[in-house]
Write a protein that holds these residues in place. Structure first.
Motif, short mmCIF file in Angstrom:
data_model
loop_
_atom_site.label_atom_id
_atom_site.label_comp_id
_atom_site.label_asym_id
_atom_site.label_seq_id
_atom_site.Cartn_x
_atom_site.Cartn_y
_atom_site.Cartn_z
N LYS B 89 61.80 -1.47 -7.38
CA LYS B 89 61.39 -0.81 -6.14
C LYS B 89 61.17 0.68 -6.35
N CYS B 114 53.95 -4.01 1.36
CA CYS B 114 54.53 -3.48 0.14
C CYS B 114 55.48 -2.32 0.44
N ALA B 116 57.02 -1.87 3.28
CA ALA B 116 58.18 -2.38 4.03
C ALA B 116 59.25 -2.90 3.08
N ILE B 117 58.82 -3.56 2.00
CA ILE B 117 59.79 -4.04 1.02
C ILE B 117 60.52 -2.84 0.41
N ASN B 118 59.82 -1.73 0.31
CA ASN B 118 60.45 -0.51 -0.18
C ASN B 118 61.15 0.26 0.94
#
Ligand SMILES: Nc1ncnc2c1ncn2[C@@H]1O[C@H](COP(=O)(O)OP(=O)(O)O)[C@@H](O)[C@H]1O
Ligand SMILES: [Mg+2]
Lengths: 381, 250
Positions: B89, B114, B116-118
């Motif tokens: 991340k 992408c 949001a995952i981070n």
């Protein structure tokens, strides 16, 4: 968590064309199940209702032989003390395999008759209608009074006031009756009061007393009737109840229970397979998405969670819509047939089953999703 | 962490990395690679030579059979899966030959997903997505779906997605393998522009011109790093050849 929900629901809706068939499968299963339950209940209620319309709310009490000692007046008073009882009195039929031949004193015509021993109250309770003349009084000392069923009177050609010979005893015909709307055995009967029957020694061993009760009160009256008719030995009295419409409906419902259980199980299995299949396809179609999520740092647990949420929601939404549509269908069918609209409360659990099925069906695909190797991203073309 | 003054410490340091695949493929042999921030590196070599394997190890998508990998000075061996995904991340961006865009999401949603995952959401995420799309000149395609885009445009979206999280190490595996020559040139020069003083870009490519315009080159044949050049004459050899590898040189 909120992120996963958002992601899962979005992919469900965006990939609608991939999910629609499973949604329909779940929906149809839930709808069919709802309809099955609803129609079964409603039609059973309808059958019970029909039965109720035909049903005569008449209780019978079978008294032992010594009860013939009691006067009809006393019997009637004892039985009618309950305010749910409309009419009551003795109504016993002699065995039909020993018919009696009676003869008109005037025309010498004969008729083979069955013998009914009935008080005035008993005839009223049965619903028998007087065509002409009168009924024999219960308490009179006049022992030579008889009433004829309409068919017997026709055969003999007698009218009230004329005489007949019964076992070499001359009796006066007091009245002519026809039986209640739902019965016919009185039409071919000679009806005697209990006192007269006793003097002629024409009576069965047991004395049957019938009572016409107001609707739904058979149980209450029945529980007390034995005590009233035989205060010293109520245990010797047998009470016979009319068929209970509620019990009848319960009977219908439990009869169809097995069918419903088998159908429900099959539908649940088919639905679960459908969900498993769809989710597995979803996982293999979205390997690159899963690999990317993993590469980007989403945990394997979250990936599995995302797919599990999708399958759970698929199961829940499909079964919820299905249950609603099924209920609507039952409502329409019952309305068109003018049946009572009944849905067992159990159908509220169908969406819960859908949810559980969705969750269970999603387990294996979710595990598959969490095992995708992100390295594949580099090799895929 | 970062010091403006030179010399900077290496962003990536691979020490004697070997990767074998069962049953008996030796994909990388005793590889030593050092990468400094601010550099662009081309990886060249024939098909099946181990380029993707090198990239997957650098990207922490896979673990080496032996050897040690230091990312930003810290050893990555014996880290838990969670720790590795945290490192991915925080440090790494990927661009693949097949773009790997999520086809049921719009261009902007792909980038936001992408981010949001981070854990980058809301206004900040939208701002970054806009910025990233501007830098690949695709602002007007924000609401388009990947299917509505050409191959070159899709790869530009993938680049925007990768740079939106501001990775320190951008790994590109044959990013132009599916594109025509003209589009390839555009994409590659775009990738070279993504190099910042804190970050490095690695590009697996077959294009000699692009390889030439990168700061450094790594050549791999049969799992053996055979060539490491320093274009700007930075003194250190980026690549060290192991003695035992020399026998297999062509
Ligand atoms: N997951 C894997 N399992 C087994 N062998 C693999 C795997 N990935 C790569 N290889 C093998 O490792 C070697 C290097 O592959 P790769 O790194 O993909 O080469 P390149 O990207 O340079 O074409 C090849 O011989 C390939 O077959
Ligand atoms: Mg490759």
């Amino acid at each position: 968590m909120k992120f996963l929900f958002h992601e899962a629901l979005r992919s469900l809706f965006r990939r609608f064309s991939h999910n629609i068939l499973t949604l329909i499968a779940v929906l149809l299963s839930a709808a069919t199940f709802t309809v099955l339950l609803g129609i079964t209940d409603s039609s059973a209620a309808q059958t019970a209702r029909r039965f109720q319309a035909l049903e005569t709310p008449i209780l019978s009490a079978i008294l032992p032989a010594d009860s013939w000692e009691e006067s009809e007046t006393w019997i009637e008073r004892q039985a009618t003390q309950f305010h749910h009882v409309q009419n009551a009195g003795t109504f016993s039929m002699m065995d039909t395999d020993s018919p009696l031949i009676i003869r008109s004193s005037q025309y010498h015509t004969t008729s083979s008759v069955s013998v009914a021993i009935a008080g005035k109250g008993g005839l009223k309770a049965r619903g028998a209608q007087l065509i002409t003349g009168h009924l024999c009084p219960d308490s009179s000392n006049e022992l030579s009074c008889a009433v004829l069923g309409q068919q017997v009177a026709k055969q003999l050609g007698t009218q009230p006031g004329s005489y007949i010979d019964v076992k070499n005893v001359q009796m006066r015909v007091m009245g002519i009756i026809h039986d209640s709307a739902t019965e016919s055995s009185l039409a071919a009967a000679l009806i005697l009061s209990p006192r007269t029957a006793r003097s002629l020694k024409l009576y069965p061993t047991e004395r049957t007393v019938i009572a016409r009760v107001t609707p739904h009160s058979a149980e209450i009256v029945g529980s007390r009737l034995a005590q009233a008719l035989s205060p010293t030995q109520p245990e010797n009295v047998t009470i016979k109840y009319p068929a209970n419409p509620e019990k009848l409906r319960a009977q219908f419902a439990s009869d169809s229970q097995t069918l419903i259980t088998v159908t429900a199980t099959i539908m649940a299995v088919v639905t679960a397979f459908s969900i498993v299949n769809t989710m597995q396809i979803a996982v293999s179609q979205r390997k690159s998405e899963i690999g990317l999520d993993l590469a980007l740092g989403l945990s394997r647990k979250s990936i599995a969670g995302k797919f599990l949420i999708e399958s759970t929601f698929l199961g829940l939404s499909g079964s919820l819509i299905g249950t609603l549509l099924g209920s609507l269908f039952v409502a329409i069918v019952t309305m068109l047939n003018q049946w009572p609209f009944l849905l067992p409360p159990f159908i509220a659990l169908i969406p819960v089953f859908g949810l559980v099925l969705g969750a269970l069906g999603g387990v294996i695909p979710a595990i598959m999703a969490s095992r995708v190797n992100p390295v594949e991203l580099l090799h895929s073309t | 962490m970062e010091k403006k003054s030179l010399p900077q410490h290496p962003l990536v340091c691979l020490k004697d990395i070997t990767k074998t695949f069962l049953p008996n493929t030796l994909a990388l042999k005793k590889t030593n690679v050092t990468i400094y921030p601010g550099k662009s590196i081309a990886i060249i070599g024939p098909s099946g030579s181990g380029k993707s394997t090198l990239l997957s190890l650098l990207g922490l998508l896979d673990t080496p059979t032996s050897g040690e990998y230091f990312l930003d000075g810290k050893s990555t061996s014996s880290l838990s899966a969670n720790a590795l995904s945290r490192l991915r991340k925080n440090y790494i961006g990927y661009i693949f030959q097949s773009f790997n865009l999520i086809n049921y999401l719009t261009v902007e949603e792909n980038i936001l997903h992408c981010l949001a995952i981070n854990s980058i959401t809301g206004k900040e995420a939208h701002m970054r997505a806009q910025e990233a799309l501007q830098s690949v000149q695709l602002e007007e395609k924000a609401d388009a779906f990947p299917e509505q885009l050409s191959g070159g445009q899709r790869q530009r979206v993938a680049i925007a997605r990768a740079i939106a999280t501001r990775p320190r190490l951008l790994l590109c595996d044959e990013p132009t393998g599916n594109l025509d020559t003209h589009t390839s040139d555009q994409i590659l020069s775009l990738l070279l522009r993504m190099v910042s003083p804190q970050s490095a870009v690695l590009i697996v490519t077959h294009n000699p011109a692009i390889a030439q315009s990168c700061d450094e080159r790594i050549a791999i044949i049969d799992g053996i790093v055979t060539l490491g050049q320093s274009a700007e004459g930075t003194s250190d050899t980026v690549i060290t050849e192991r003695d035992n590898n020399e026998v297999s040189l062509p």
